[in-house]
Design a protein around this motif. Structure first.
Motif, PDB file in Angstrom:
ATOM      1  N   ILE A  77     -22.820  24.963 -19.014  1.00 47.96           N
ATOM      2  CA  ILE A  77     -22.644  24.880 -20.472  1.00 47.96           C
ATOM      3  C   ILE A  77     -24.003  24.798 -21.149  1.00 47.96           C
ATOM      4  O   ILE A  77     -24.256  25.492 -22.145  1.00 47.96           O
ATOM      5  N   LYS A  80     -25.657  28.223 -21.158  1.00 46.37           N
ATOM      6  CA  LYS A  80     -25.049  29.139 -22.130  1.00 46.37           C
ATOM      7  C   LYS A  80     -25.409  28.756 -23.565  1.00 46.37           C
ATOM      8  O   LYS A  80     -25.650  29.618 -24.408  1.00 46.37           O
ATOM      9  N   GLU A 111     -20.999  36.113 -20.868  1.00 50.85           N
ATOM     10  CA  GLU A 111     -20.951  34.661 -20.720  1.00 50.85           C
ATOM     11  C   GLU A 111     -19.583  34.114 -21.117  1.00 50.85           C
ATOM     12  O   GLU A 111     -19.038  33.242 -20.449  1.00 50.85           O
ATOM     13  N   SER A 115     -16.945  32.570 -18.392  1.00 47.17           N
ATOM     14  CA  SER A 115     -16.504  31.187 -18.637  1.00 47.17           C
ATOM     15  C   SER A 115     -14.981  31.112 -18.676  1.00 47.17           C
ATOM     16  O   SER A 115     -14.381  30.196 -18.096  1.00 47.17           O
ATOM     17  N   GLU A 119     -12.606  29.136 -16.008  1.00 51.84           N
ATOM     18  CA  GLU A 119     -11.639  28.130 -16.465  1.00 51.84           C
ATOM     19  C   GLU A 119     -10.244  28.437 -15.935  1.00 51.84           C
ATOM     20  O   GLU A 119      -9.536  27.549 -15.461  1.00 51.84           O
TER      21      GLU A 119
END
Length: 194
Positions: A77, A80, A111, A115, A119
């Motif tokens: 995180i 990013k 990105e 992500s 998830e």
């Protein structure tokens, strides 16, 4: 909170997150978007230190056996946030313009997609490990952004600083496309249609 949340590797990750508004603030010191030479050098300095923490936090966590769930969650995180915010800042500043915006868009879209894929796969208890090429992609991105942050201030010291940054950004975008495809292909076999 657990003591592990405040170990040195995690503190480096927190520092990288805190560096994001500091880099942006360098361009707004006079209350408006301004890219003066001192502002750019201040932003480059903060960005380089923050980028070094990206390599240092994981390394220290492994050798000191201080890995933690919060570190595993926040590290990508923080990366990013740092990359995305500076790319947006460089677009607003005009350092990235025209066709080069596509390189930034490719990086940002990848990105977000990776992500989202991570998830989704995490909910299935599937982990997609970071590849060596993805680590190189991150390195190229960070180096290109460093050159772009220096921009016109850097051009006065090292001619073509901005052009070097733009070239590296395109190389990063191409590698980003490949690694994004690689992650998607690896994750595709775990996607279940319901």
């Amino acid at each position: 909170m657990s003591r592990r949340a405040f170990n040195i590797p995690n503190m480096l990750t927190y520092a990288r997150i805190l560096a994001v508004p500091l880099v942006v603030l360098c361009f707004f010191l006079e209350g408006r978007l301004q890219s003066s030479d001192p502002a750019r050098w201040a932003a480059v300095t903060i960005f380089v230190i923050a980028s070094l923490t990206d390599f240092l936090d994981g390394y220290l966590a492994r050798i000191w056996k201080q890995t933690s769930n919060i570190g595993k969650m926040l590290d990508p995180i923080a990366d990013k946030l740092l990359v995305s915010s500076v790319l947006l800042l460089m677009a607003a500043d005009g350092t990235i313009a025209g066709w080069t915006l596509w390189a930034a868009i490719i990086i940002l879209c990848r990105e977000i997609l990776v992500s989202g894929l991570r998830e989704y796969l995490a909910a299935l208890k599937v982990s997609v490990p970071v590849t060596q090429l993805a680590k190189w992609k991150t390195t190229i991105q960070l180096v290109s952004i460093g050159f772009l942050l220096a921009g016109p201030a850097g051009d006065k010291i090292l001619p073509y600083t901005t052009e070097i940054g733009i070239t590296l950004l395109w190389i990063s975008a191409i590698v980003t496309l490949y690694t994004g495809y690689d992650y998607f292909r690896a994750g595709l076999k775990h996607i279940i249609d319901e």
